[in-house]
Design an enzyme around this catalytic site. Structure first.
Site, PDB file in Angstrom:
ATOM      1  N   GLY A  73      44.160  36.935  51.749  1.00  0.00           N
ATOM      2  CA  GLY A  73      42.835  37.123  52.341  1.00  0.00           C
ATOM      3  C   GLY A  73      42.717  38.429  53.096  1.00  0.00           C
ATOM      4  O   GLY A  73      41.707  39.136  52.990  1.00  0.00           O
TER       5      GLY A  73
ATOM      6  N   ARG B 279      58.486  33.801  54.095  1.00  0.00           N
ATOM      7  CA  ARG B 279      57.786  34.337  55.273  1.00  0.00           C
ATOM      8  C   ARG B 279      58.719  34.486  56.473  1.00  0.00           C
ATOM      9  O   ARG B 279      58.548  35.405  57.282  1.00  0.00           O
ATOM     10  CB  ARG B 279      56.592  33.446  55.614  1.00  0.00           C
ATOM     11  CG  ARG B 279      55.455  33.613  54.624  1.00  0.00           C
ATOM     12  CD  ARG B 279      54.306  32.680  54.897  1.00  0.00           C
ATOM     13  NE  ARG B 279      53.184  32.999  54.039  1.00  0.00           N
ATOM     14  CZ  ARG B 279      52.121  32.232  53.870  1.00  0.00           C
ATOM     15  NH1 ARG B 279      52.047  31.070  54.529  1.00  0.00           N
ATOM     16  NH2 ARG B 279      51.135  32.583  53.080  1.00  0.00           N
TER      17      ARG B 279
ATOM     18  N   LYS C 203      36.529  33.183  40.269  1.00  0.00           N
ATOM     19  CA  LYS C 203      35.120  33.399  40.583  1.00  0.00           C
ATOM     20  C   LYS C 203      34.780  34.842  40.938  1.00  0.00           C
ATOM     21  O   LYS C 203      35.496  35.492  41.690  1.00  0.00           O
ATOM     22  CB  LYS C 203      34.708  32.490  41.737  1.00  0.00           C
ATOM     23  CG  LYS C 203      34.740  31.005  41.390  1.00  0.00           C
ATOM     24  CD  LYS C 203      34.247  30.172  42.562  1.00  0.00           C
ATOM     25  CE  LYS C 203      34.210  28.695  42.199  1.00  0.00           C
ATOM     26  NZ  LYS C 203      33.717  27.868  43.324  1.00  0.00           N
TER      27      LYS C 203
ATOM     28  N   GLY D  99      47.923  34.919  45.636  1.00  0.00           N
ATOM     29  CA  GLY D  99      48.901  33.871  45.349  1.00  0.00           C
ATOM     30  C   GLY D  99      49.474  33.863  43.956  1.00  0.00           C
ATOM     31  O   GLY D  99      50.695  33.911  43.763  1.00  0.00           O
TER      32      GLY D  99
END
Length: 416
Positions: free
Chosen positions: A397, A34, A217, A374
């Site tokens: 996200g 990052r 999920k 990820g």
């Protein structure tokens, strides 16, 4: 304003970066990805002859000062990466003097923004059910504005280069932009690349367009799947979420992960895919295990007939061969989420193969490929394929919300 068209000479720029990097127990950075990702933007400010102020969050201190989440621990890493000795302000809301003293060509890093609850703008110490919650929320929004105004006062120009938090309307990612005119706020190079990559798959996709959606999920990806049904030709659903689709069709899934309450939604997705002419592809067979463990006994079984006491853990060779054909015939590929329990070495094979297929389609067939999330990112990195796909997204996200069709506050604030 485009960052490439802006000259930072003589200007102080406050740049929202994502320096939420992993640290070991001694506070040493274990992965500088990052930090390296922000360098083009940071060096542009300095090379133009500007003064650089960097701000970021780290972890989830929830409005409290926590030494183990102090950005002071990464000052040396940032200094080494930038090639400039970085100064440090140990209180991000009381750094006016440090900012004022900063000369052109110098750099300053502010302390963790989330040490202040105003950064996230959520009331602290009060439940949503409390009758006074709405009043507390309103008060916090006003405090958030003041906090953002303070940060804005340090600089002449605002740059947002933190895509990982672009889906949050935080003080440093969106509210601060209100205090700069349209010619003094812009996206950084990393943010520009992220937005362009997402636009390439959502607005400018070449066909056939294939989306590979995995993970545990259905609930976390349902909105993404629904939005993609109007855009893709092929939708591959793998990983734990696939078993909800299988059970919804009457399959026996043993102990496999699933969400009973989302079985009707799974059937609705399958019906909508059929109506829209989308080829929805699920596993045909799975690598099952007799416990959720890397060392569990394994066997390949029909996905509709997983024995009691066993659970699906990875995509089978049969499923992978079918998916390989779809992927290699695609011109646009979006991949988010693993197709097996990637954290277990013995069940990471399927996800690794998907990474290879996406890279092959990109390199040999000229497909545009966007990889995010990820485990998907970890897979392309693990197999040395990150430079073999078109783009690897840094913000899981934020990428998901963009694919859902949501407007990202961090992007909208620059364009307003």
């Amino acid at each position: 304003m485009k960052i490439n068209d802006f000259n930072f000479a003589g200007k102080k720029a406050i740049v929202r970066v994502d320096f939420n990097v992993p640290l070991d127990k001694e506070g040493h950075v274990t992965d500088e990805t990052r930090i390296r990702g922000a360098l083009p933007t940071l060096k542009k400010v300095l090379n133009d002859g500007g003064a650089l102020i960097m701000m970021s969050h780290m972890g989830k201190p929830k409005g409290k000062v926590k030494a183990e989440l102090s950005l002071s621990q990464i000052v040396k890493n940032v200094s080494d990466a930038l090639g400039v000795e970085v100064k440090f302000a140990n209180d991000c809301a009381k750094a006016a003097q440090e900012a004022a003293d900063l000369k052109c060509g110098e750099a300053l890093l502010l302390e963790n923004l989330r040490f202040y609850p105003e950064e996230e703008g959520k009331p602290v110490g009060i439940d949503k059910e409390d009758p006074k919650y709405d009043e507390a929320k309103k008060e916090m929004k006003e405090r958030q504005k003041e906090f953002a105004k303070t940060l804005a006062s340090y600089a002449d120009v605002y740059v947002n280069d933190a895509f990982g938090t672009a889906h949050r309307r935080h003080a440093s990612t969106a509210v601060i932009a209100d205090y700069f005119d349209k010619d003094s706020k812009m996206l950084g190079f990393l943010m520009e690349k992220e937005v362009t990559a997402i636009d390439n798959v959502l607005k400018n996709a070449q066909h056939p367009f294939t989306a590979i959606i995995g993970g545990s999920k259905v609930s976390s990806k349902l909105a993404v799947i629904k939005n993609l049904l109007d855009k893709v030709d092929n939708l591959i659903i793998g990983g734990g979420m696939g078993y909800t689709f299988i059970k919804a069709q009457g399959g026996n899934i043993g102990e496999s992960l699933h969400e009973d309450d989302l079985m009707p939604e799974a059937l609705n997705v399958m019906k909508a895919a059929k109506e829209k002419g989308v080829n929805l592809s699920l596993s045909t067979a799975t690598v099952a295990a007799d416990s959720f463990s890397n060392d569990a006994n394994r066997k390949v079984v029909d996905i509709f007939n997983i024995p009691a006491g066993w659970e699906g853990m990875d995509a089978s060779e049969e499923s992978l061969e079918h998916w390989k054909e779809i992927i290699l015939n695609s011109k646009t590929i979006l991949w988010n989420g693993p197709v097996g329990v990637f954290e277990f070495e013995n069940f990471a094979h399927g996800t690794g193969e998907i990474a290879k297929y996406v890279a092959q389609a990109t390199q040999e067939n000229g497909a545009f490929s966007l990889v995010g999330g990820g485990d998907s990112v970890a897979a392309v990195n693990k197999f040395g394929l990150a430079d073999k796909v078109s783009y690897v997204s840094t913000g899981g996200g934020a990428m998901l919300e963009a694919i859902e069709g949501k407007i990202l506050p961090g992007v909208a604030a620059i364009n307003e």
